[in-house]
Design a protein around this motif. Structure first.
Motif, PDB file in Angstrom:
ATOM      1  N   ILE A   1      26.464 -47.258  -3.927  1.00 12.77           N
ATOM      2  CA  ILE A   1      26.520 -46.556  -4.932  1.00 12.77           C
ATOM      3  C   ILE A   1      25.825 -46.894  -6.167  1.00 12.77           C
ATOM      4  CG2 ILE A   1      28.381 -45.487  -6.654  1.00 12.77           C
ATOM      5  CD1 ILE A   1      30.171 -45.465  -4.593  1.00 12.77           C
ATOM      6  N   TYR A   2      25.166 -45.986  -6.792  1.00  9.89           N
ATOM      7  CA  TYR A   2      24.188 -46.414  -8.092  1.00  9.89           C
ATOM      8  C   TYR A   2      24.481 -45.489  -9.120  1.00  9.89           C
ATOM      9  CZ  TYR A   2      21.268 -48.651  -4.689  1.00  9.89           C
ATOM     10  OH  TYR A   2      20.833 -49.391  -3.582  1.00  9.89           O
ATOM     11  N   TRP A   3      24.395 -46.053 -10.238  1.00 12.60           N
ATOM     12  CA  TRP A   3      24.542 -45.278 -11.679  1.00 12.60           C
ATOM     13  C   TRP A   3      23.313 -45.245 -12.047  1.00 12.60           C
ATOM     14  CZ3 TRP A   3      29.037 -48.919 -14.038  1.00 12.60           C
ATOM     15  CH2 TRP A   3      30.315 -48.515 -13.193  1.00 12.60           C
ATOM     16  N   VAL A   4      22.661 -43.957 -12.496  1.00  7.84           N
ATOM     17  CA  VAL A   4      21.283 -43.813 -12.833  1.00  7.84           C
ATOM     18  C   VAL A   4      21.354 -43.040 -14.019  1.00  7.84           C
ATOM     19  CG1 VAL A   4      19.157 -43.256 -11.916  1.00  7.84           C
ATOM     20  CG2 VAL A   4      20.982 -43.742 -10.192  1.00  7.84           C
ATOM     21  N   GLN A   5      20.510 -43.598 -15.070  1.00 12.01           N
ATOM     22  CA  GLN A   5      19.915 -43.017 -16.278  1.00 12.01           C
ATOM     23  C   GLN A   5      18.862 -42.408 -15.817  1.00 12.01           C
ATOM     24  OE1 GLN A   5      20.218 -45.367 -19.795  1.00 12.01           O
ATOM     25  NE2 GLN A   5      20.429 -43.664 -21.175  1.00 12.01           N
TER      26      GLN A   5
ATOM     27  N   ARG B   1      17.193 -46.364 -16.217  1.00 14.93           N
ATOM     28  CA  ARG B   1      17.921 -47.499 -15.952  1.00 14.93           C
ATOM     29  C   ARG B   1      18.711 -47.208 -14.658  1.00 14.93           C
ATOM     30  NH1 ARG B   1      22.654 -50.014 -20.051  1.00 14.93           N
ATOM     31  NH2 ARG B   1      22.566 -52.061 -18.782  1.00 14.93           N
ATOM     32  N   LEU B   2      18.689 -48.204 -13.782  1.00 18.92           N
ATOM     33  CA  LEU B   2      19.408 -48.334 -12.375  1.00 18.92           C
ATOM     34  C   LEU B   2      20.391 -49.380 -12.219  1.00 18.92           C
ATOM     35  CD1 LEU B   2      19.477 -46.873  -9.819  1.00 18.92           C
ATOM     36  CD2 LEU B   2      17.641 -48.235  -9.090  1.00 18.92           C
ATOM     37  N   ILE B   3      21.527 -49.020 -11.923  1.00 21.14           N
ATOM     38  CA  ILE B   3      22.594 -50.227 -11.736  1.00 21.14           C
ATOM     39  C   ILE B   3      23.269 -49.704 -10.406  1.00 21.14           C
ATOM     40  CG2 ILE B   3      24.742 -50.803 -12.761  1.00 21.14           C
ATOM     41  CD1 ILE B   3      23.817 -49.779 -15.448  1.00 21.14           C
ATOM     42  N   ARG B   4      23.124 -50.957  -9.570  1.00 22.36           N
ATOM     43  CA  ARG B   4      24.077 -50.565  -8.373  1.00 22.36           C
ATOM     44  C   ARG B   4      25.444 -51.038  -8.669  1.00 22.36           C
ATOM     45  NH1 ARG B   4      21.382 -53.014  -3.305  1.00 22.36           N
ATOM     46  NH2 ARG B   4      22.054 -54.898  -4.024  1.00 22.36           N
ATOM     47  N   TYR B   5      26.417 -49.919  -8.271  1.00 21.47           N
ATOM     48  CA  TYR B   5      27.755 -50.429  -8.571  1.00 21.47           C
ATOM     49  C   TYR B   5      28.584 -50.697  -7.642  1.00 21.47           C
ATOM     50  CZ  TYR B   5      32.571 -49.544  -9.608  1.00 21.47           C
ATOM     51  OH  TYR B   5      34.179 -49.380  -9.864  1.00 21.47           O
ATOM     52  N   ALA B   6      28.279 -50.242  -6.267  1.00 21.06           N
ATOM     53  CA  ALA B   6      29.067 -50.615  -5.224  1.00 21.06           C
ATOM     54  C   ALA B   6      28.254 -50.713  -3.933  1.00 21.06           C
ATOM     55  CB  ALA B   6      30.180 -49.805  -4.935  1.00 21.06           C
ATOM     56  N   ILE B   7      28.715 -51.662  -2.967  1.00 21.54           N
ATOM     57  CA  ILE B   7      28.144 -51.846  -1.590  1.00 21.54           C
ATOM     58  C   ILE B   7      29.446 -51.750  -0.734  1.00 21.54           C
ATOM     59  CG2 ILE B   7      26.974 -53.298   0.011  1.00 21.54           C
ATOM     60  CD1 ILE B   7      25.465 -54.663  -2.302  1.00 21.54           C
ATOM     61  N   GLY B   8      29.499 -50.856   0.155  1.00 22.11           N
ATOM     62  CA  GLY B   8      30.740 -50.663   0.892  1.00 22.11           C
ATOM     63  C   GLY B   8      31.880 -50.579   0.105  1.00 22.11           C
ATOM     64  N   PRO B   9      32.839 -51.242   0.378  1.00 22.16           N
ATOM     65  CA  PRO B   9      34.080 -51.457  -0.265  1.00 22.16           C
ATOM     66  C   PRO B   9      34.041 -52.480  -1.348  1.00 22.16           C
ATOM     67  CG  PRO B   9      34.144 -52.981   1.491  1.00 22.16           C
ATOM     68  CD  PRO B   9      32.910 -52.350   1.651  1.00 22.16           C
ATOM     69  N   ILE B  10      32.855 -53.106  -1.738  1.00 18.32           N
ATOM     70  CA  ILE B  10      32.866 -53.952  -2.696  1.00 18.32           C
ATOM     71  C   ILE B  10      32.223 -53.303  -4.086  1.00 18.32           C
ATOM     72  CG2 ILE B  10      32.190 -56.391  -3.549  1.00 18.32           C
ATOM     73  CD1 ILE B  10      33.998 -56.163  -0.882  1.00 18.32           C
ATOM     74  N   SER B  11      32.771 -53.879  -5.361  1.00 20.08           N
ATOM     75  CA  SER B  11      31.964 -53.027  -6.454  1.00 20.08           C
ATOM     76  C   SER B  11      31.865 -54.171  -7.380  1.00 20.08           C
ATOM     77  CB  SER B  11      32.946 -51.934  -7.099  1.00 20.08           C
ATOM     78  OG  SER B  11      34.062 -52.698  -7.857  1.00 20.08           O
ATOM     79  N   LEU B  12      31.300 -54.059  -8.599  1.00 18.49           N
ATOM     80  CA  LEU B  12      31.109 -55.114  -9.449  1.00 18.49           C
ATOM     81  C   LEU B  12      31.999 -54.819 -10.718  1.00 18.49           C
ATOM     82  CD1 LEU B  12      29.652 -53.055 -11.836  1.00 18.49           C
ATOM     83  CD2 LEU B  12      27.554 -53.559 -10.747  1.00 18.49           C
ATOM     84  N   GLU B  13      33.051 -54.131 -10.301  1.00 18.24           N
ATOM     85  CA  GLU B  13      34.050 -53.963 -11.422  1.00 18.24           C
ATOM     86  C   GLU B  13      34.580 -55.388 -12.087  1.00 18.24           C
ATOM     87  OE1 GLU B  13      38.281 -51.687 -12.286  1.00 18.24           O
ATOM     88  OE2 GLU B  13      37.068 -51.162 -10.483  1.00 18.24           O
ATOM     89  N   GLY B  14      34.561 -55.473 -13.433  1.00 23.35           N
ATOM     90  CA  GLY B  14      35.125 -56.900 -13.904  1.00 23.35           C
ATOM     91  C   GLY B  14      34.224 -57.994 -13.897  1.00 23.35           C
TER      92      GLY B  14
END
Length: 219
Positions: A70-74, A155-168
């Motif tokens: 999952i990516y967040w993309v501006q 701007r491109l931010i990868r938020y998650a890979i499978g079940p793992i996210s960068l939250e926190g």
């Protein structure tokens, strides 16, 4: 075995050293025997997984295993419904048609950190954010996809890979994670990780399942 999630800052390479002196993983992580599972472009930010398990590294990074990311993309401009639909259906790139993607417009992420340096914004042209989920691993794929529908990525931010996210995780921070949620995405390997135990593993799609068990480590 050790597996880490790392919030890679902007302009940091997805390798441990660089002969030209550019910032790399060794500037943030001092841990022998661990390697990046896949890569994230220098001008992209967000989640990078690292592991000491060679087989898991191959499963995460190899495109044959279709691990969703999952990516967040501006993007530059106010994205249109037509462009969103084209991204969902697949777009034609120089190396072929992309697979259908899950795409939606989102507000600016609440947990977003400032980028250093910030993107160049033009007062007369708005920007917008989308979330895109893909399972392919083509070079600079997301950037090429948004450009193909007329909305270049700023701007491109990868938020998650499978079940793992960068939250926190703030930029430059890492935390240890359990491997089992990742192995749940590769059914042919489940027995390798469950040998000696009759307990079922955590649900693969529950992205929050590992949060309480992570060991936070800061640089």
């Amino acid at each position: 075995m050790t597996t880490l999630r790392f919030n890679k800052p902007y302009q940091v390479l997805s390798q441990f050293t660089d002969e030209t002196g550019r910032k790399a993983l060794a500037d943030f992580i001092d841990m022998p025997g661990i390697y990046a599972a896949g890569r994230l472009d220098r001008d992209s930010e967000g989640l990078l997984l690292l592991t000491s398990d060679g087989l898991l590294q191959n499963r995460i990074s190899h495109p044959d295993y279709k691990l969703y990311k999952i990516y967040w993309v501006q993007v530059d401009g106010q994205i249109s419904d037509q462009a969103l639909q084209k991204l969902r259906e697949g777009v034609q790139l120089k190396d072929g048609m992309t697979l259908p993607a899950q795409v939606e417009e989102i507000p600016p992420p609440a947990s977003l950190w400032p980028r250093d340096p910030p993107i160049r914004e033009r007062a007369e042209i708005p920007t917008s954010w989308i979330q895109i989920e893909i399972c392919e691993g083509r070079n600079r794929q997301v950037r090429r996809m948004t450009a193909a529908v007329g909305f270049p990525t700023l701007r491109l931010i990868r938020y998650a890979i499978g079940p793992i996210s960068l939250e926190g995780l703030n930029p430059g921070e890492y935390a240890e994670v359990e491997e089992q949620p990742l192995w749940e995405f590769f059914p042919q390997q489940k027995t390798r990780r469950s040998r000696g135990s009759n307990k079922p593993g955590p649900t693969a799609r529950d992205r929050g399942s590992n949060r309480g068990r992570e060991k936070r480590a800061r640089r």
